[in-house]
Scaffold this motif. Sequence first.
Motif, mmCIF file in Angstrom:
data_model
loop_
_atom_site.group_PDB
_atom_site.id
_atom_site.type_symbol
_atom_site.label_atom_id
_atom_site.label_comp_id
_atom_site.label_asym_id
_atom_site.label_seq_id
_atom_site.Cartn_x
_atom_site.Cartn_y
_atom_site.Cartn_z
ATOM 1 N N LEU A 100 0.828 -1.200 0.000
ATOM 2 C CA LEU A 100 0.000 0.000 0.000
ATOM 3 C C LEU A 100 0.868 1.257 0.000
ATOM 4 C CD1 LEU A 100 -2.939 1.010 0.111
ATOM 5 C CD2 LEU A 100 -2.754 0.978 2.599
ATOM 6 N N ALA A 101 1.925 1.265 0.792
ATOM 7 C CA ALA A 101 2.835 2.415 0.826
ATOM 8 C C ALA A 101 3.527 2.604 -0.519
ATOM 9 C CB ALA A 101 3.864 2.235 1.939
ATOM 10 N N ALA A 102 3.924 1.496 -1.134
ATOM 11 C CA ALA A 102 4.576 1.583 -2.445
ATOM 12 C C ALA A 102 3.599 2.088 -3.505
ATOM 13 C CB ALA A 102 5.130 0.222 -2.848
ATOM 14 N N VAL A 103 2.365 1.600 -3.471
ATOM 15 C CA VAL A 103 1.365 2.026 -4.452
ATOM 16 C C VAL A 103 0.958 3.476 -4.203
ATOM 17 C CG1 VAL A 103 -0.963 1.606 -5.343
ATOM 18 C CG2 VAL A 103 0.578 -0.309 -4.936
ATOM 19 N N GLN A 104 0.943 3.898 -2.943
ATOM 20 C CA GLN A 104 0.662 5.297 -2.632
ATOM 21 C C GLN A 104 1.682 6.202 -3.324
ATOM 22 O OE1 GLN A 104 0.963 6.296 1.539
ATOM 23 N NE2 GLN A 104 0.326 8.419 1.221
ATOM 24 N N ALA A 105 2.947 5.868 -3.193
ATOM 25 C CA ALA A 105 3.998 6.665 -3.837
ATOM 26 C C ALA A 105 3.867 6.606 -5.353
ATOM 27 C CB ALA A 105 5.372 6.164 -3.400
ATOM 28 N N ARG A 106 3.562 5.427 -5.876
ATOM 29 C CA ARG A 106 3.393 5.280 -7.324
ATOM 30 C C ARG A 106 2.183 6.073 -7.811
ATOM 31 N NH1 ARG A 106 1.452 0.452 -10.895
ATOM 32 N NH2 ARG A 106 2.277 1.135 -12.894
ATOM 33 N N LEU A 107 1.096 6.073 -7.043
ATOM 34 C CA LEU A 107 -0.100 6.831 -7.429
ATOM 35 C C LEU A 107 0.225 8.313 -7.549
ATOM 36 C CD1 LEU A 107 -3.165 6.753 -7.997
ATOM 37 C CD2 LEU A 107 -3.503 7.136 -5.539
ATOM 38 N N MET A 108 1.018 8.831 -6.647
ATOM 39 C CA MET A 108 1.375 10.252 -6.705
ATOM 40 C C MET A 108 2.248 10.546 -7.928
ATOM 41 S SD MET A 108 -0.327 11.551 -4.294
ATOM 42 C CE MET A 108 -1.508 10.211 -4.353
ATOM 43 N N ARG A 109 3.202 9.651 -8.212
ATOM 44 C CA ARG A 109 4.065 9.847 -9.386
ATOM 45 C C ARG A 109 3.263 9.766 -10.681
ATOM 46 N NH1 ARG A 109 7.203 5.991 -6.877
ATOM 47 N NH2 ARG A 109 6.673 4.470 -8.480
ATOM 48 N N VAL A 110 2.493 8.693 -10.819
ATOM 49 C CA VAL A 110 1.718 8.495 -12.047
ATOM 50 C C VAL A 110 0.646 9.570 -12.161
ATOM 51 C CG1 VAL A 110 0.120 6.918 -13.217
ATOM 52 C CG2 VAL A 110 2.219 6.042 -12.210
ATOM 53 N N GLY A 111 0.066 9.950 -11.031
ATOM 54 C CA GLY A 111 -0.940 11.008 -11.049
ATOM 55 C C GLY A 111 -0.379 12.314 -11.576
ATOM 56 N N ASN A 112 0.751 12.711 -11.049
ATOM 57 C CA ASN A 112 1.362 13.966 -11.503
ATOM 58 C C ASN A 112 1.732 13.909 -12.983
ATOM 59 O OD1 ASN A 112 1.146 15.289 -9.039
ATOM 60 N ND2 ASN A 112 3.104 14.505 -8.322
ATOM 61 N N ARG A 113 2.309 12.800 -13.403
ATOM 62 C CA ARG A 113 2.708 12.670 -14.813
ATOM 63 C C ARG A 113 1.482 12.603 -15.730
ATOM 64 N NH1 ARG A 113 7.078 11.926 -17.041
ATOM 65 N NH2 ARG A 113 6.334 10.321 -18.450
ATOM 66 N N SER A 114 0.425 11.941 -15.288
ATOM 67 C CA SER A 114 -0.783 11.823 -16.099
ATOM 68 C C SER A 114 -1.468 13.165 -16.263
ATOM 69 C CB SER A 114 -1.758 10.819 -15.470
ATOM 70 O OG SER A 114 -1.225 9.527 -15.474
ATOM 71 N N LEU A 115 -1.568 13.902 -15.166
ATOM 72 C CA LEU A 115 -2.199 15.219 -15.243
ATOM 73 C C LEU A 115 -1.422 16.136 -16.184
ATOM 74 C CD1 LEU A 115 -3.183 15.795 -11.505
ATOM 75 C CD2 LEU A 115 -4.649 15.034 -13.378
ATOM 76 N N THR A 116 -0.116 16.064 -16.102
ATOM 77 C CA THR A 116 0.719 16.876 -16.993
ATOM 78 C C THR A 116 0.557 16.436 -18.445
ATOM 79 O OG1 THR A 116 2.320 17.243 -15.230
ATOM 80 C CG2 THR A 116 3.085 17.602 -17.483
ATOM 81 N N ALA A 117 0.525 15.128 -18.679
ATOM 82 C CA ALA A 117 0.426 14.607 -20.044
ATOM 83 C C ALA A 117 -0.866 15.038 -20.712
ATOM 84 C CB ALA A 117 0.534 13.083 -20.045
ATOM 85 N N ILE A 118 -1.985 14.925 -20.013
ATOM 86 C CA ILE A 118 -3.258 15.290 -20.653
ATOM 87 C C ILE A 118 -3.412 16.807 -20.715
ATOM 88 C CG2 ILE A 118 -4.789 15.197 -18.668
ATOM 89 C CD1 ILE A 118 -6.752 13.695 -20.647
ATOM 90 N N TRP A 119 -2.878 17.508 -19.724
ATOM 91 C CA TRP A 119 -2.928 18.974 -19.770
ATOM 92 C C TRP A 119 -2.171 19.484 -21.000
ATOM 93 C CZ3 TRP A 119 -5.617 22.684 -17.434
ATOM 94 C CH2 TRP A 119 -5.191 23.995 -17.606
ATOM 95 N N ASP A 120 -0.991 18.908 -21.247
ATOM 96 C CA ASP A 120 -0.211 19.298 -22.422
ATOM 97 C C ASP A 120 -0.961 19.011 -23.713
ATOM 98 O OD1 ASP A 120 1.808 20.132 -20.735
ATOM 99 O OD2 ASP A 120 3.083 18.381 -21.085
ATOM 100 N N ARG A 121 -1.670 17.897 -23.767
ATOM 101 C CA ARG A 121 -2.452 17.548 -24.969
ATOM 102 C C ARG A 121 -3.581 18.524 -25.197
ATOM 103 N NH1 ARG A 121 -1.442 12.230 -26.860
ATOM 104 N NH2 ARG A 121 -0.173 11.087 -25.385
ATOM 105 N N THR A 122 -4.303 18.889 -24.138
ATOM 106 C CA THR A 122 -5.441 19.796 -24.304
ATOM 107 C C THR A 122 -4.958 21.228 -24.544
ATOM 108 O OG1 THR A 122 -5.679 20.093 -21.906
ATOM 109 C CG2 THR A 122 -7.040 18.402 -22.965
ATOM 110 N N ALA A 123 -3.814 21.579 -24.005
ATOM 111 C CA ALA A 123 -3.278 22.926 -24.231
ATOM 112 C C ALA A 123 -2.866 23.105 -25.679
ATOM 113 C CB ALA A 123 -2.096 23.195 -23.298
ATOM 114 N N LEU A 124 -2.412 22.017 -26.328
ATOM 115 C CA LEU A 124 -1.987 22.102 -27.714
ATOM 116 C C LEU A 124 -3.152 22.022 -28.686
ATOM 117 C CD1 LEU A 124 1.123 19.734 -27.526
ATOM 118 C CD2 LEU A 124 1.112 22.233 -27.566
ATOM 119 N N ALA A 125 -4.292 21.509 -28.230
ATOM 120 C CA ALA A 125 -5.449 21.331 -29.122
ATOM 121 C C ALA A 125 -6.036 22.638 -29.551
ATOM 122 C CB ALA A 125 -6.498 20.472 -28.420
#
Length: 125
Positions: A100-125
């Motif tokens: 659970l602790a490992a997945v918590q850290a992974r959720l924060m990493r993937v969450g931040n990267r995912s939000l950035t990835a889709i934000w960049d896509r919508t900003a370019l659209a």
Amino acid sequence: MAQVTTLAMWEQVRVDTRRVAGIVNELGETSARNVIELALEQLAAKLTAVDQALDRGELALAVADADRVARLAWQIGLLSLAGVAMDLGSCADRGDRVALAAVQARLMRVGNRSLTAIWDRTALA
């Protein structure tokens, strides 16, 4: 003398571009951008809520918020984020605190990267 190796915590995030395009086709560019931006704000808030709930030991609340993250992420095509959020619930169900602790850290990493990835896509659209 011991040799220390630093492991980079990085992984590719998956965005379902067909889902994002479907939202744009269905709602139009401006409305789609507004909907996706609102979803990103909600995701950011729920990710923070999950992290804080886990830090306070409120497992049930963290799992409920992670479920909301998974559903919302899936709706806007953030496949990696949805998967990790579901993994958090699985670890909690098994009572595996180490995982659970490992997945918590992974959720924060993937969450931040995912939000950035889709934000960049919508900003370019």
